[in-house]
Scaffold this motif. Structure first.
Motif, PDB file in Angstrom:
ATOM      1  N   GLU A 146      28.338  39.984   6.108  1.00 32.00           N
ATOM      2  CA  GLU A 146      27.646  41.248   6.331  1.00 32.00           C
ATOM      3  C   GLU A 146      26.764  41.599   5.136  1.00 32.00           C
ATOM      4  O   GLU A 146      25.607  41.980   5.293  1.00 32.00           O
ATOM      5  CB  GLU A 146      28.656  42.368   6.579  1.00 32.00           C
ATOM      6  CG  GLU A 146      28.009  43.725   6.757  1.00 32.00           C
ATOM      7  CD  GLU A 146      29.027  44.850   6.866  1.00 32.00           C
ATOM      8  OE1 GLU A 146      28.663  45.900   7.413  1.00 32.00           O
ATOM      9  OE2 GLU A 146      30.176  44.681   6.390  1.00 32.00           O
ATOM     10  N   TYR A 147      27.299  41.443   3.932  1.00 33.57           N
ATOM     11  CA  TYR A 147      26.511  41.727   2.732  1.00 33.57           C
ATOM     12  C   TYR A 147      25.294  40.817   2.642  1.00 33.57           C
ATOM     13  O   TYR A 147      24.216  41.250   2.241  1.00 33.57           O
ATOM     14  CB  TYR A 147      27.359  41.587   1.476  1.00 33.57           C
ATOM     15  CG  TYR A 147      28.397  42.676   1.294  1.00 33.57           C
ATOM     16  CD1 TYR A 147      28.222  43.945   1.824  1.00 33.57           C
ATOM     17  CD2 TYR A 147      29.566  42.428   0.592  1.00 33.57           C
ATOM     18  CE1 TYR A 147      29.169  44.931   1.665  1.00 33.57           C
ATOM     19  CE2 TYR A 147      30.518  43.415   0.420  1.00 33.57           C
ATOM     20  CZ  TYR A 147      30.316  44.670   0.956  1.00 33.57           C
ATOM     21  OH  TYR A 147      31.257  45.642   0.782  1.00 33.57           O
TER      22      TYR A 147
ATOM     23  N   VAL B  65      23.610  39.526   5.087  1.00 35.23           N
ATOM     24  CA  VAL B  65      22.624  39.952   6.086  1.00 35.23           C
ATOM     25  C   VAL B  65      21.950  41.251   5.674  1.00 35.23           C
ATOM     26  O   VAL B  65      20.739  41.420   5.843  1.00 35.23           O
ATOM     27  CB  VAL B  65      23.300  40.117   7.470  1.00 35.23           C
ATOM     28  CG1 VAL B  65      22.382  40.815   8.450  1.00 35.23           C
ATOM     29  CG2 VAL B  65      23.733  38.763   8.004  1.00 35.23           C
ATOM     30  N   LEU B  66      22.716  42.157   5.106  1.00 36.01           N
ATOM     31  CA  LEU B  66      22.192  43.484   4.787  1.00 36.01           C
ATOM     32  C   LEU B  66      21.611  43.591   3.386  1.00 36.01           C
ATOM     33  O   LEU B  66      21.079  44.639   3.024  1.00 36.01           O
ATOM     34  CB  LEU B  66      23.303  44.532   4.951  1.00 36.01           C
ATOM     35  CG  LEU B  66      23.892  44.643   6.357  1.00 36.01           C
ATOM     36  CD1 LEU B  66      25.021  45.659   6.371  1.00 36.01           C
ATOM     37  CD2 LEU B  66      22.820  44.998   7.379  1.00 36.01           C
ATOM     38  N   ASP B  67      21.690  42.529   2.624  1.00 38.01           N
ATOM     39  CA  ASP B  67      21.213  42.565   1.249  1.00 38.01           C
ATOM     40  C   ASP B  67      19.689  42.507   1.231  1.00 38.01           C
ATOM     41  O   ASP B  67      19.086  41.447   1.254  1.00 38.01           O
ATOM     42  CB  ASP B  67      21.795  41.393   0.454  1.00 38.01           C
ATOM     43  CG  ASP B  67      21.455  41.468  -1.021  1.00 38.01           C
ATOM     44  OD1 ASP B  67      21.164  42.571  -1.502  1.00 38.01           O
ATOM     45  OD2 ASP B  67      21.481  40.426  -1.682  1.00 38.01           O
ATOM     46  N   GLU B  68      19.088  43.667   1.211  1.00 39.89           N
ATOM     47  CA  GLU B  68      17.639  43.759   1.207  1.00 39.89           C
ATOM     48  C   GLU B  68      17.178  44.337  -0.123  1.00 39.89           C
ATOM     49  O   GLU B  68      17.727  45.313  -0.620  1.00 39.89           O
ATOM     50  CB  GLU B  68      17.161  44.653   2.344  1.00 39.89           C
ATOM     51  CG  GLU B  68      17.484  44.106   3.715  1.00 39.89           C
ATOM     52  CD  GLU B  68      17.003  45.022   4.821  1.00 39.89           C
ATOM     53  OE1 GLU B  68      16.094  45.838   4.576  1.00 39.89           O
ATOM     54  OE2 GLU B  68      17.560  44.925   5.914  1.00 39.89           O
TER      55      GLU B  68
END
Length: 73
Positions: free
Chosen positions: A50-51, A53-56
């Motif tokens: 999850e991190y 994927v969401l690490d923007e």
């Protein structure tokens, strides 16, 4: 996690309710600890995914400019 662990995790998470309850009723404390460890490991892996994927990063221009010193583009 090896294939054996993955198969067991699949049973713990998605197995038939009756079969799981039968397993729980006869499982030793070591086997129950193993099941909990597998579930915790799976949760940690999902959190890590999850991190990823969401690490923007909203602004990378400065970083790219700095990296040009060390890379050939």
């Amino acid at each position: 996690m090896n294939d054996f662990d993955k198969d067991n995790l699949e049973f713990f998470l998605h197995g038939d309710q009756k079969e799981f309850e039968e397993w729980m009723n006869q499982a030793s404390s070591e086997e129950l600890d193993y099941a909990i460890r597998l579930i915790r490991l799976a949760r940690a892996e999902l959190t890590e995914q999850e991190y990823a994927v969401l690490d923007e990063v909203p602004h990378v221009t400065d970083a790219k400019e700095l990296l040009k010193r060390f890379t050939r583009v």
